[in-house]
Scaffold this active site. Sequence first.
Site, PDB file in Angstrom:
ATOM      1  N   THR A 127       0.965  -1.316  -0.042  1.00  0.00           N
ATOM      2  CA  THR A 127       0.065   0.016  -0.050  1.00  0.00           C
ATOM      3  C   THR A 127       0.686   1.306  -0.062  1.00  0.00           C
ATOM      4  O   THR A 127       1.892   1.379   0.356  1.00  0.00           O
ATOM      5  CB  THR A 127      -0.957   0.030   1.357  1.00  0.00           C
ATOM      6  OG1 THR A 127      -1.707   1.219   1.394  1.00  0.00           O
ATOM      7  CG2 THR A 127      -0.112  -0.281   2.461  1.00  0.00           C
ATOM      8  N   TYR A 170      -2.570  -0.122  10.818  1.00  0.00           N
ATOM      9  CA  TYR A 170      -2.623  -0.691   9.401  1.00  0.00           C
ATOM     10  C   TYR A 170      -1.266  -0.471   8.678  1.00  0.00           C
ATOM     11  O   TYR A 170      -0.760  -1.099   7.786  1.00  0.00           O
ATOM     12  CB  TYR A 170      -3.725   0.008   8.562  1.00  0.00           C
ATOM     13  CG  TYR A 170      -3.986  -0.379   7.014  1.00  0.00           C
ATOM     14  CD1 TYR A 170      -4.269  -1.578   6.569  1.00  0.00           C
ATOM     15  CD2 TYR A 170      -3.403   0.535   6.077  1.00  0.00           C
ATOM     16  CE1 TYR A 170      -4.253  -1.953   5.399  1.00  0.00           C
ATOM     17  CE2 TYR A 170      -3.503   0.394   4.904  1.00  0.00           C
ATOM     18  CZ  TYR A 170      -3.773  -1.084   4.363  1.00  0.00           C
ATOM     19  OH  TYR A 170      -4.101  -1.159   3.000  1.00  0.00           O
TER      20      TYR A 170
END
Length: 354
Positions: A127, A170
């Site tokens: 990501t 995250y």
Amino acid sequence: MTDQTVLITGGAGFVGANLADALATAGHSVIVYDALVRPGVARNLDWLRARHPARIQAVVADIRDGATLAHAVAESDAVFHFAAQVAVTTSLTDPRTDAEVNLVGTLNLLEAVRAQARRIPVLFASTNKVYGDLPDIALERAGDAYRPADAGIRARGIGEDRPLDFHTPYGCSKGAADQYVLDYARSFGLPAAVFRMSCIYGPRQMGTEDQGWVAHFLIRALRGEAVTLYGDGAQVRDILHVRDAVAAYRAAWARIDEIQGRAFNLGGGPENAVSLLQILDHVAALTGRPVARVMRDWRPGDQRYYVSDTRAIGEALGLAPATAWREGVANLAEWLMTEGSTAPQPVGFAGAAE
């Protein structure tokens, strides 16, 4: 390169299902490994089975189930790793589960691959959150969108040489997994590469506020419901149609010996950089009515600007130019208004991309 067995973890999710469809169409057998816990993914699996009854094998299991995962790896010639907890908000309320799924699950996969006495390529979906919220990049607002004050960054985007700076649980879990994949390539010679993905969108995406925001905006608009914007809506992302993401992953598999051990930014690039407000204006044009907006405070770790420098991945993989964002969003709107209209109500988080 046909008639090989490919394992896709998170294979019933948005990107995974699109990749599984493309690989099965190309003549490969596909093991779709998915816990089927997200709304809509069981429907994606049914769609895959109906399209490719002889080529899709489903393994309904969690990425944390090391024994089941190892068995699936042993049957595979390549692995695409999408299984993840994908929402920043969920990681803030349950960081332990976030770490177990994203980091320990990835370690389970890497160890299963390492245990095999043959080379099994691993392509990992990371990501852009590994770069943090980019606080040092000076921004200016130009109309409905932020842009970097530095003309070079405006022209090129954020490159892979950007220092890593994990924010939110995250970001930490995905960033640590990202580094484990690269280190297994370095330490153990695994043929592995990492894609730090920006905002992927397209058919089979049933997005929510937490993840898959392009589809979420369209879904709300098509229902005549308001969209909640966190921040001021001028934050910018480079959005990439899923067919372009699938092309990149397939090209990476074909060239894994050339790109082993590398991390690439994967997004739409500066040509597809767009703000939330600009997307809403386009959605209003597509649906023929304005989209109501509810404003809320900024969320933790939200980047006001992130656009991928796509030069490295384009050169390494020989990729074609990405789909223009207006065309791609119109394509997603068409899918939602036809096939997607019968999908379950999107609740919680769905998909596996930013």
